[in-house]
Design a protein around this motif. Sequence first.
Motif, PDB file in Angstrom:
ATOM      1  N   GLU A  31       0.839  -1.206   0.000  1.00 21.30           N
ATOM      2  CA  GLU A  31       0.000   0.000   0.000  1.00 21.30           C
ATOM      3  C   GLU A  31       0.869   1.249   0.000  1.00 21.30           C
ATOM      4  O   GLU A  31       0.609   2.216  -0.724  1.00 21.30           O
ATOM      5  CB  GLU A  31      -0.925  -0.013   1.225  1.00 21.30           C
ATOM      6  N   ASP A  32       1.924   1.225   0.801  1.00 18.25           N
ATOM      7  CA  ASP A  32       2.847   2.360   0.837  1.00 18.25           C
ATOM      8  C   ASP A  32       3.612   2.477  -0.480  1.00 18.25           C
ATOM      9  O   ASP A  32       3.783   3.572  -1.028  1.00 18.25           O
ATOM     10  CB  ASP A  32       3.815   2.202   2.006  1.00 18.25           C
ATOM     11  N   GLY A  33       4.068   1.326  -0.990  1.00 18.59           N
ATOM     12  CA  GLY A  33       4.823   1.347  -2.243  1.00 18.59           C
ATOM     13  C   GLY A  33       4.014   1.804  -3.425  1.00 18.59           C
ATOM     14  O   GLY A  33       4.555   2.373  -4.375  1.00 18.59           O
ATOM     15  N   SER A  34       2.690   1.590  -3.380  1.00 19.57           N
ATOM     16  CA  SER A  34       1.850   1.946  -4.519  1.00 19.57           C
ATOM     17  C   SER A  34       1.686   3.448  -4.693  1.00 19.57           C
ATOM     18  O   SER A  34       1.171   3.906  -5.715  1.00 19.57           O
ATOM     19  CB  SER A  34       0.474   1.290  -4.376  1.00 19.57           C
ATOM     20  N   ILE A  35       2.113   4.237  -3.700  1.00 22.44           N
ATOM     21  CA  ILE A  35       2.060   5.699  -3.834  1.00 22.44           C
ATOM     22  C   ILE A  35       3.466   6.307  -3.764  1.00 22.44           C
ATOM     23  O   ILE A  35       3.624   7.509  -3.624  1.00 22.44           O
ATOM     24  CB  ILE A  35       1.161   6.338  -2.752  1.00 22.44           C
ATOM     25  N   SER A  36       4.491   5.437  -3.852  1.00 20.65           N
ATOM     26  CA  SER A  36       5.863   5.932  -3.709  1.00 20.65           C
ATOM     27  C   SER A  36       6.307   6.794  -4.874  1.00 20.65           C
ATOM     28  O   SER A  36       7.311   7.501  -4.782  1.00 20.65           O
ATOM     29  CB  SER A  36       6.831   4.749  -3.544  1.00 20.65           C
ATOM     30  N   ASP A  37       5.565   6.760  -5.989  1.00 17.06           N
ATOM     31  CA  ASP A  37       5.933   7.605  -7.124  1.00 17.06           C
ATOM     32  C   ASP A  37       5.729   9.076  -6.821  1.00 17.06           C
ATOM     33  O   ASP A  37       6.228   9.939  -7.545  1.00 17.06           O
ATOM     34  CB  ASP A  37       5.134   7.216  -8.358  1.00 17.06           C
ATOM     35  N   ARG A  38       4.988   9.381  -5.748  1.00 13.36           N
ATOM     36  CA  ARG A  38       4.734  10.782  -5.403  1.00 13.36           C
ATOM     37  C   ARG A  38       5.790  11.346  -4.467  1.00 13.36           C
ATOM     38  O   ARG A  38       5.751  12.516  -4.122  1.00 13.36           O
ATOM     39  CB  ARG A  38       3.347  10.896  -4.762  1.00 13.36           C
ATOM     40  N   ARG A  39       6.728  10.506  -4.051  1.00 22.41           N
ATOM     41  CA  ARG A  39       7.756  10.972  -3.124  1.00 22.41           C
ATOM     42  C   ARG A  39       8.882  11.674  -3.872  1.00 22.41           C
ATOM     43  O   ARG A  39       9.095  11.477  -5.059  1.00 22.41           O
ATOM     44  CB  ARG A  39       8.308   9.793  -2.318  1.00 22.41           C
ATOM     45  N   HIS A  40       9.631  12.446  -3.099  1.00 21.44           N
ATOM     46  CA  HIS A  40      10.732  13.231  -3.656  1.00 21.44           C
ATOM     47  C   HIS A  40      11.799  12.295  -4.228  1.00 21.44           C
ATOM     48  O   HIS A  40      12.064  11.223  -3.687  1.00 21.44           O
ATOM     49  CB  HIS A  40      11.330  14.077  -2.530  1.00 21.44           C
ATOM     50  N   VAL A  41      12.379  12.692  -5.335  1.00 18.07           N
ATOM     51  CA  VAL A  41      13.431  11.912  -5.977  1.00 18.07           C
ATOM     52  C   VAL A  41      14.540  11.552  -4.983  1.00 18.07           C
ATOM     53  O   VAL A  41      15.073  10.440  -5.003  1.00 18.07           O
ATOM     54  CB  VAL A  41      14.016  12.699  -7.172  1.00 18.07           C
ATOM     55  N   PHE A  42      14.883  12.483  -4.075  1.00 16.19           N
ATOM     56  CA  PHE A  42      15.955  12.235  -3.122  1.00 16.19           C
ATOM     57  C   PHE A  42      15.425  11.811  -1.755  1.00 16.19           C
ATOM     58  O   PHE A  42      16.097  11.985  -0.741  1.00 16.19           O
ATOM     59  CB  PHE A  42      16.849  13.466  -2.984  1.00 16.19           C
ATOM     60  N   GLY A  43      14.227  11.277  -1.713  1.00 13.37           N
ATOM     61  CA  GLY A  43      13.701  10.721  -0.473  1.00 13.37           C
ATOM     62  C   GLY A  43      12.887  11.693   0.337  1.00 13.37           C
ATOM     63  O   GLY A  43      11.738  11.448   0.659  1.00 13.37           O
ATOM     64  N   THR A  44      13.480  12.821   0.706  1.00 13.84           N
ATOM     65  CA  THR A  44      12.770  13.851   1.463  1.00 13.84           C
ATOM     66  C   THR A  44      13.087  15.212   0.866  1.00 13.84           C
ATOM     67  O   THR A  44      14.075  15.385   0.160  1.00 13.84           O
ATOM     68  CB  THR A  44      13.193  13.858   2.951  1.00 13.84           C
ATOM     69  N   GLY A  89      16.773  24.068  -0.688  1.00  7.39           N
ATOM     70  CA  GLY A  89      17.562  24.389  -1.867  1.00  7.39           C
ATOM     71  C   GLY A  89      17.121  23.671  -3.125  1.00  7.39           C
ATOM     72  O   GLY A  89      17.580  23.988  -4.208  1.00  7.39           O
ATOM     73  N   VAL A  90      16.235  22.681  -2.982  1.00  3.23           N
ATOM     74  CA  VAL A  90      15.785  21.906  -4.137  1.00  3.23           C
ATOM     75  C   VAL A  90      14.263  21.836  -4.113  1.00  3.23           C
ATOM     76  O   VAL A  90      13.682  21.496  -3.088  1.00  3.23           O
ATOM     77  CB  VAL A  90      16.363  20.476  -4.109  1.00  3.23           C
ATOM     78  N   PRO A  91      13.597  22.169  -5.217  1.00  6.73           N
ATOM     79  CA  PRO A  91      12.127  22.066  -5.223  1.00  6.73           C
ATOM     80  C   PRO A  91      11.692  20.614  -5.087  1.00  6.73           C
ATOM     81  O   PRO A  91      12.458  19.692  -5.364  1.00  6.73           O
ATOM     82  CB  PRO A  91      11.743  22.635  -6.596  1.00  6.73           C
ATOM     83  N   THR A  92      10.456  20.399  -4.641  1.00  2.00           N
ATOM     84  CA  THR A  92       9.931  19.049  -4.524  1.00  2.00           C
ATOM     85  C   THR A  92       9.855  18.418  -5.909  1.00  2.00           C
ATOM     86  O   THR A  92       9.290  18.983  -6.838  1.00  2.00           O
ATOM     87  CB  THR A  92       8.540  19.071  -3.877  1.00  2.00           C
ATOM     88  N   MET A  93      10.433  17.237  -6.036  1.00  5.08           N
ATOM     89  CA  MET A  93      10.535  16.561  -7.328  1.00  5.08           C
ATOM     90  C   MET A  93       9.892  15.181  -7.214  1.00  5.08           C
ATOM     91  O   MET A  93      10.569  14.208  -6.861  1.00  5.08           O
ATOM     92  CB  MET A  93      12.008  16.433  -7.733  1.00  5.08           C
ATOM     93  N   PRO A  94       8.586  15.052  -7.478  1.00  4.18           N
ATOM     94  CA  PRO A  94       7.941  13.736  -7.382  1.00  4.18           C
ATOM     95  C   PRO A  94       8.600  12.733  -8.332  1.00  4.18           C
ATOM     96  O   PRO A  94       8.809  13.028  -9.515  1.00  4.18           O
ATOM     97  CB  PRO A  94       6.492  14.016  -7.794  1.00  4.18           C
ATOM     98  N   LEU A  95       8.924  11.571  -7.810  1.00  2.00           N
ATOM     99  CA  LEU A  95       9.647  10.568  -8.582  1.00  2.00           C
ATOM    100  C   LEU A  95       8.939  10.219  -9.881  1.00  2.00           C
ATOM    101  O   LEU A  95       9.547  10.226 -10.960  1.00  2.00           O
ATOM    102  CB  LEU A  95       9.828   9.306  -7.730  1.00  2.00           C
ATOM    103  N   GLY A  96       7.643   9.899  -9.782  1.00  2.00           N
ATOM    104  CA  GLY A  96       6.920   9.473 -10.974  1.00  2.00           C
ATOM    105  C   GLY A  96       6.823  10.553 -12.034  1.00  2.00           C
ATOM    106  O   GLY A  96       6.810  10.261 -13.233  1.00  2.00           O
TER     107      GLY A  96
END
Length: 918
Positions: free
Chosen positions: A224-237, A241-248
Motif C-alpha cells: 500500500e505504501d509502495g503503490s504511492i511511492s511515485d509521489r515521493r521526492h526523488v531524493f527521499g525527502t 535548496g531543491v524544489p519538490t521533485m515527485p519521482l513518478g
Amino acid sequence: MEPITIVTMLGKVFAAGAFSYLGEAKQGFEESDVSAISAVLEALGAVHGVATAKPRTRMTALHTALVLQAFGTAFYEHWAGDERMAPGLQERPWLHRAFRSNEKAAREEEIQTRLRLALGWLLPEFEQRAAAERLSAMHALHPDPMATPIYQALYTAFADGRFEGGEDTALLDMRREGARLQFEGAFQMAYAELLVTGAGRELGRFLLEVDKDRARQLRRRLMEDGSISDRRHVFGTTTPGVPTMPLGFMYVEPDGVWGKTRKPLREFIGDLLGKHPIVIVRGDFGMGKSLTARMLAFGWAQTYMRGVDQPSAELVLPIFIKCARDFQRESFAATVREALRNQAEAIGLSLLRSDDALAMPADTMRVVYIVDGLDEVALSHTEVEQLFRELKGATSDRHRVVVFSRKGALPSEDKLGGIPIIDVQSFRKEDQIGAWLDRWNQISGSEPVTVEGLTNAKLLELGTTPILLFMSAVTWGPTRIEQGDTSQVAIYEHFFQQIAAGKCKHDRDRHPRVADASEKLREKLRDLGNIGKDASLEDAMLWLMSRIAWEHRRREARGEHLDLQDVNHLLRKVLDLRGEPQVQEMIRMGAMLVLQADLRDQNHVILFGHKSFGEFLAACWWADRLRAILQERRESRQRSLERELYGAVLLEEDNRSFEFLMAILNGVQWKEDERKNLGGWAEGCFVDERPDFDEGKHEEERSWRDDQRVPLRHAALAIRCSLHGLEPLKVETPALRSMLGWFWMRQEWVRLGAPWISAEGVSLEGMDLRSADLSGADLRGADLSGTSLSGANLRGANLRGANLIGVDLIGANLRGANLIGANLRGANLSGAYLSRTDLSRADLSGADLGGADLSDAGLSDADLSGADLSGADLSGANLSDAYLRGAVYNPLTRWPESFDPSSRGAIDVDIPGRSTRD
C-alpha cells in the motif's frame, strides 16, 4: 445519537474524500469524528448484542472512517470528468464545497439516498440479526479494505440502480470497459495515502498486532505504501535548496543495452527476468539506476494493489533492498529481514528483527528482490562472489533478483555464470534531455532551462548523465554560465552552496533554521580557526557537511552506519560544544535539515541523497585539510591535521572522491606554487614509513598491522603522481612494498594510483595490483612476475625489459606501451588492449592472448610459440621474424593482410573458440 445525525456524520467523512482529492484537506476527519463513530458502534453493540473492548471499537471506527473517506475520493475521481454523473449538491454546504458544482442540485438527494441505503444497517431500527452479523464483521477488522462491510455496502448502494427501477440511476457507472478496475484502483490508492497519516499509522500498527497472518498483513501494508511511492521526492525527502521533485513525474527512463539490443530499461529488465533468475543492471554514477529500481518497485506494488484479475500469489511482490541501509553480511535472508524491518519502521511499524512477519516469502509466491546500490557496500571480491552464489540459491521459478550496481563492485563476467548484464545508457541528447527539462521547468519556479541553453553553455554533454543534468538545472544562472564556470566540479560546488544556503533560487528567504544554525556554526569555526574571517554562511555549513561526509566514509570502512547520535558526538568533539547544549542543538538541526535526516529518530542513518554527493563532500574535506596542513609550519601540528584524514582509504574502485579531489587540486582554486608545495608534502608523506598507532592501544599490544597511517600514505602517493605541472615521482622498492604489504597482510585489496611514476627496476613480484593506474609509468626492468594487474591502466607505460612472467593482465589497457624485450612467458593477456603496443623481441611463449586487441602492435622478433591467439585481433600488426611455432588460432583470429600463420608453424584449431572482446 439521532439516526439522521449518524448518517449525516458518516456522510461528512465520505465527502471528506473529495476534499482530499481536491487538495483541500490533509486528513478529512477529526478525532471528534472518530469518537462519535466509536460511540455509535458501542451503542449499536449494546442493542444488537455485539460488545467489544473500547480499544478495538476505536480501531473499528478508524477503519470505518478511512474506508468511507477513500470511497469518497474514488467516487469523486470516478465522476469528476463526466458531466452526466456530476451532481449539483447545492443544499448541503459540505457537499457543495466538496464537489464544486452549481448545477443539477437534484443529484444531491440521490447521494443522500445512497448513503442512507448503504449505512442504514447502522441505525438501531435495522433488523437485528443482519445488523449483528455486519457489526461482528466490522469488529473483525478485515485487513483488505475492499472486503469490509462498509465498502461492500457502499459499492452495492452506489453501483446498483435497481432499487430505483433501472441501471441508469446508478451513481457509479460500471458499464464502461475497465470502469470497475479503475474505480477499485482509485479506492486502493486513496486508502494507501490515508494509511500514512497519523490515524492510518495507528490503525496499521493495530492491524499488524492482531492479525494472525502477520507476514501477509505486513506485505500488504508495504505494498500500500509502495503503490504511492511515485509521489515521493526523488531524493527521499524535501531538501532545502531543491524544489519538490515527485519521482513518478520527474523520472525519464534511460535505455539499456544487452548484447547488441537497446531498449527502455524497465522493459529490458522485465523481459530478462522472465528467462533468467538474476539480472544485473550496471551503470556509472548518476545514470538513473536507483530511480529505475524505485520505479520498478512502485510499478509492481501498484499492480499488486490494483490487480484484481489475478490472486495475490500470481502478482509480483517487490522487496526493495537499499544496500547502504539494509545490507547484512550474515546472509541474504538477514538482509531481506532488515530491508522489511526498515520499510516497516518508515510507515510507523516497529518490529523486532526476530519477528515472524519478516520471514522470507514462501516459495509459492512470485517475488522480485530489488537489490539497489551494491557498490555502496564495502565488500571484498571474495565476499561479492559469495553473495552472488547465495543469490543464486535464493532464486527459483517464482523468486527472481535484479541487482543494480556500478561496474567495479561486480565479479568478473566469467564468474557470474551467464547472468545477463544490462548496461545503462546515457540520456539521448535529442529527446531524453529535453523531456527531463520540460518536467523540471514545470516545478522549478525559476528561469526555464532548455537544450539550446545547455548547448550554448557547453553543458549538453554533461547533461547526458542524469544526475549532472539535475545539478546543472539547479545551479543554472546566466551570469555563472557566461563566466564559463561549467566544469563538473563547479556544478557540484554551486549545487552544495545552494543546499548549504537552505533556499531555492525562487525562494525569497533562506530557510530560517538553516540560516540560524549556519550563523552559530560560522562563529564557532572562526573562533577555532577552521575557516577564515571572510567565510560565508554557506562556507561554514559546507565545512560541516564535508566533515560529516568523511566521518560517514570512515564508518563505512568499519562496516558501520553513521546516525544522528554519531553526529551529536562529532559536533561536541569537533566544535567543542560540550557546555553549549542549545548551540549544539541548533547546529545539529540545521545540518540535519540540509542532509535530509529524520530529526525525530536518533538512530536515523545519515545518507547523502546520491552516492556522488557524499563522494564530493569527502573530497572537499580532504582539500580543506590539505590546505590547512600546508599552512601549518609545526610538524606536530601537521601530524595532528593528518590524523583527521585517517580511517578510510580515499582511492577506491567505484568511488569518485579521489577523482573529485584531483579536479579541485588541479583546478583554479589552487595556484601553481600551492600545488608544488602540496607535491612536496605528499612525497614526504608517502616515503615516511614511521607508523602511527591509536593512542588507546598499549605499546605491547601494537603491531605493524595496526598502523593507521598507511591509507594516508597510499592517498599521498596518488595525489603526488596526479598533480599537474610536477616532474614524475621517483620511488624505490621499499616504500612501495611497505605500503602495499600492509594491505596484503590485512587481506585488504587496494587500488594503486601512481600514474607517471618513475620506478625503474622496482621489485613488486606477487603483488595484487588489480585496476591499478600506472599509465605513463616508467617501469623499465621492473620485476612484476606473478603480479595481478587485471583491469590495470598501463597505457603508454614503459615496461622495456620488465619481468612479467605469469602476470595476470586480463582486460588490462596497455595501448601504446613499451614492452620491448619484456618477459611475458605464460602471462594471461586475454581481452587485453595492446593496440599500437611495441612488443618487439618480447617473450610471449605460452601466453594467453585470447580476444586481445593487438591491432597495429609491434611484434617483430617476438616469441609467440605456444601462445593462444584465439579471437585475437592482429590486423595491421608487424609480425616480421615473429616465432609462432605451436601457437593456436581460430577463424575468429584476425591477421595482417596476406599473412599466412600456418607457414610460421601456427595451428588452426578450427573451432569458434572464445573472443573476450566479442
